[in-house]
Design an enzyme around this catalytic site. Structure first.
Site, short mmCIF file in Angstrom:
data_model
loop_
_atom_site.label_atom_id
_atom_site.label_comp_id
_atom_site.label_asym_id
_atom_site.label_seq_id
_atom_site.Cartn_x
_atom_site.Cartn_y
_atom_site.Cartn_z
N SER A 47 0.95 -1.16 0.11
CA SER A 47 0.02 0.03 0.05
C SER A 47 0.75 1.22 -0.07
O SER A 47 0.36 2.39 -0.20
CB SER A 47 -0.96 0.00 1.14
OG SER A 47 -0.16 0.13 2.44
N LYS A 48 2.22 1.26 0.23
CA LYS A 48 2.96 2.14 0.49
C LYS A 48 3.13 3.07 -0.89
O LYS A 48 3.81 4.02 -0.96
CB LYS A 48 4.36 2.12 1.04
CG LYS A 48 4.19 1.56 2.48
CD LYS A 48 3.48 2.61 3.37
CE LYS A 48 3.46 2.21 4.99
NZ LYS A 48 2.79 3.21 5.67
N ASP A 49 3.20 2.06 -2.08
CA ASP A 49 3.34 2.77 -3.36
C ASP A 49 2.35 4.05 -3.59
O ASP A 49 2.79 5.09 -4.18
CB ASP A 49 2.81 1.96 -4.44
CG ASP A 49 3.49 0.93 -4.81
OD1 ASP A 49 4.63 0.69 -4.27
OD2 ASP A 49 3.40 -0.05 -5.67
N THR A 79 7.74 1.28 2.57
CA THR A 79 7.72 2.69 2.03
C THR A 79 8.98 2.98 1.28
O THR A 79 8.98 3.72 0.41
CB THR A 79 7.54 3.62 3.26
OG1 THR A 79 6.20 3.41 4.10
CG2 THR A 79 7.40 5.19 2.80
#
Length: 345
Positions: A47-49, A79
């Protein structure tokens, strides 16, 4: 003349719009309907994209980032990978201060993506000059033309998810979501997503997942920082020894804590039951779902979304290593035993 080809211009166009997948076997005894927001479908496998691309593109738009700039960040690994990926595509240098708690797989991946990596001791206070927070700040001060992403205190962290993850879940559930379960580390994912969902329907129950050894659950309940809560734990990507400015505690209804051991086994269980090769943090989110179900908070009308934020490839030397699990004391008579490998002679 360039031919007409159906292709993406770069990996950045593949960020977001991740699938919502029904959980079947692992929730077969639960009451209600359960769905995983499968963030490993992002090109950087987490999800850090979303925040890496969003924060960097906002910095470009504001003129803060220019050709030749260096991007610096504090990270437990995911991240950092996303920032390194975006930096490569956009042509920036990347320096990362990483917690020593991060798996060796993550650290090797960051170096493979061209990032300069500083590994910092995990179990020191946030204001210790050796902490990855302070090391990143020092590197930013020493590096001309650099920007410090500072995901823990950057409101753009929440904004990225408010503009993407929240609307996606609302649309994918046709507004029928009743509960959201998500891990809280920097707090950007749960805060931004929940703010959007609460604006659509204030009745949606938001449950944050914290680790034993972290201060977040008690702070949410008392608004007091209690250093006595802090002690070393193994799960990466959730919990904190400080209060992140990127967490909006007002949009979270409650927190639940999970253990290192149960989260590790649950990550492996997800892989073996649902075929989803997820990371340690996803195991923690699913473990929270199990505990919430045992408390009886769901019923037949519950439509529960749990965010699986990471991919199992980042944890091959940890939760998917039988040696590591054994060394942590995570295999015993009550739990899964180490898998034996048979060699054909």
């Amino acid at each position: 003349m360039e031919p007409k080809i159906n292709a993406y211009n770069s990996l950045l166009e593949l960020i977001g719009n991740t699938p919502l997948i029904k959980l079947n076997k692992i929730t077969s005894s639960f009451e209600g309907n359960f769905y995983a927001k499968f963030e490993a479908f992002n090109p950087g496998h987490s999800s850090k994209d979303r925040i890496a691309a969003y924060i960097i593109e906002e910095a470009e738009r504001k003129g803060i980032l220019k050709e030749g700039s260096t991007i610096i960040e504090t990270t437990s690994g995911n991240t950092g990978f996303s920032i390194a990926m975006v930096s490569i595509i956009k042509g920036y240098e990347c320096i990362l201060a990483v917690s020593s708690k991060s798996s060796q797989d993550k650290i090797d991946m960051l170096r493979a993506m061209g990032a300069k990596v500083y590994v910092c001791p995990a179990h020191v206070s946030a204001d210790d000059p050796r902490s990855y927070y302070q090391v990143a700040k020092r590197l930013h001060e020493e590096t001309k033309g650099s920007i410090y992403i500072n995901q823990y205190f950057n409101e753009l962290n929440m904004e990225a998810h408010y503009n993407s993850t929240g609307p996606e879940i609302w649309e994918q559930t046709n507004g029928n979501i009743t509960h959201l379960v998500a891990c809280s580390g920097t707090g950007g994912t749960i805060s931004g997503t929940s703010k959007y969902l609460k604006e659509q329907n204030p009745g949606i129950k938001i449950i944050g997942v914290d680790a034993f050894g972290s201060v977040l659950k008690k702070y949410h309940e008392t608004r007091e920082f209690d250093a006595e809560e802090i002690y070393p734990y193994r799960i990466e990507g959730l919990g904190k020894n400080l209060i992140p400015g990127a967490t909006d505690f007002d949009v979270i209804d409650e927190f639940i804590k999970v253990t290192d051991e149960e989260s590790a086994h649950t990550a492996r269980e997800i892989a073996k039951s649902e075929g989803m090769f997820v990371g340690y943090t996803s195991g923690a989110a699913m473990q929270a779902l199990k505990q919430l179900n045992a408390e009886g908070i769901f019923d037949k009308n519950s439509n529960v979304v749990v965010i699986f934020p990471d991919h199992g490839s980042r944890y091959m030397s940890k939760v998917y290593s039988d040696d590591w699990m054994n060394n942590q004391g995570f295999f015993d008579a009550k739990t899964e035993e180490a898998q034996k490998i048979e060699f054909v002679k």
